[in-house]
Motif scaffolding. Structure first.
Motif, PDB file in Angstrom:
ATOM      1  N   GLU A  73      38.366  44.168  45.300  1.00 47.94           N
ATOM      2  CA  GLU A  73      37.058  44.465  44.712  1.00 47.94           C
ATOM      3  C   GLU A  73      36.495  45.779  45.245  1.00 47.94           C
ATOM      4  N   GLY A  74      36.680  46.044  46.529  1.00 51.15           N
ATOM      5  CA  GLY A  74      36.215  47.292  47.118  1.00 51.15           C
ATOM      6  C   GLY A  74      36.927  48.498  46.531  1.00 51.15           C
ATOM      7  N   ILE A  75      38.212  48.363  46.326  1.00 46.48           N
ATOM      8  CA  ILE A  75      38.986  49.452  45.721  1.00 46.48           C
ATOM      9  C   ILE A  75      38.487  49.717  44.305  1.00 46.48           C
ATOM     10  N   LEU A  76      38.282  48.655  43.531  1.00 43.70           N
ATOM     11  CA  LEU A  76      37.849  48.822  42.147  1.00 43.70           C
ATOM     12  C   LEU A  76      36.453  49.432  42.064  1.00 43.70           C
ATOM     13  N   ARG A  77      35.588  49.078  43.005  1.00 47.10           N
ATOM     14  CA  ARG A  77      34.250  49.688  43.034  1.00 47.10           C
ATOM     15  C   ARG A  77      34.352  51.188  43.308  1.00 47.10           C
ATOM     16  N   SER A  78      35.322  51.580  44.087  1.00 44.97           N
ATOM     17  CA  SER A  78      35.482  52.981  44.474  1.00 44.97           C
ATOM     18  C   SER A  78      36.238  53.806  43.439  1.00 44.97           C
TER      19      SER A  78
END
Length: 133
Positions: A73-78
């Motif tokens: 999820e953090g990667i996708l937000r970035s």
């Protein structure tokens, strides 16, 4: 996306393979530095040409970046949404390998990516027959 222009600008497969190898080394370096976001962005830049050796060499680098993702999820937000369809293509490439570890990681990414980008991402990645990976 300047990397895509580099791949498309050269017709020599050996030159392209060298560029892909350099990109793969950069991905490995970013992973070792605990920078998975930069690693995945680097991995997703540029489509390799239609030569199968180039596609496979590029896949190796992308797979390393995918396997290094801990916080999907953090990667996708970035990630910029322009990368979502490309990422989905690589997720399907990973699922086609049949390797359990790769498939497990790709299924995790697929779930979160579909939540974030919607079902259109799936359809666009499957329908695009020009930019194959």
């Amino acid at each position: 996306m300047a990397e895509a222009e580099k791949f498309m600008g050269s017709d020599n497969v050996e030159d392209i393979l060298t560029k892909i190898e350099n990109k793969s080394l950069k991905i490995e370096s970013l992973i070792k530095q605990y920078k998975p976001i930069e690693a995945i962005k680097t991995a997703l830049e540029g489509y390799p040409p239609q030569d199968e050796r180039c596609k496979f060499a590029n896949w190796i680098g992308v797979r390393k970046a995918l396997m290094a993702i801990k916080d999907v999820e953090g990667i996708l937000r970035s990630l910029n949404p322009q990368y979502y369809d490309i990422l989905m293509k690589y997720v399907y490439r990973g699922l086609s390998t049949g390797d359990r570890t790769t498939c497990d990681q790709c299924l995790k990414i697929h779930e979160k990516l579909t939540e974030k980008a919607g079902f259109g991402c799936i359809l666009r990645s499957l329908a695009d027959t020009v930019n194959t990976i």
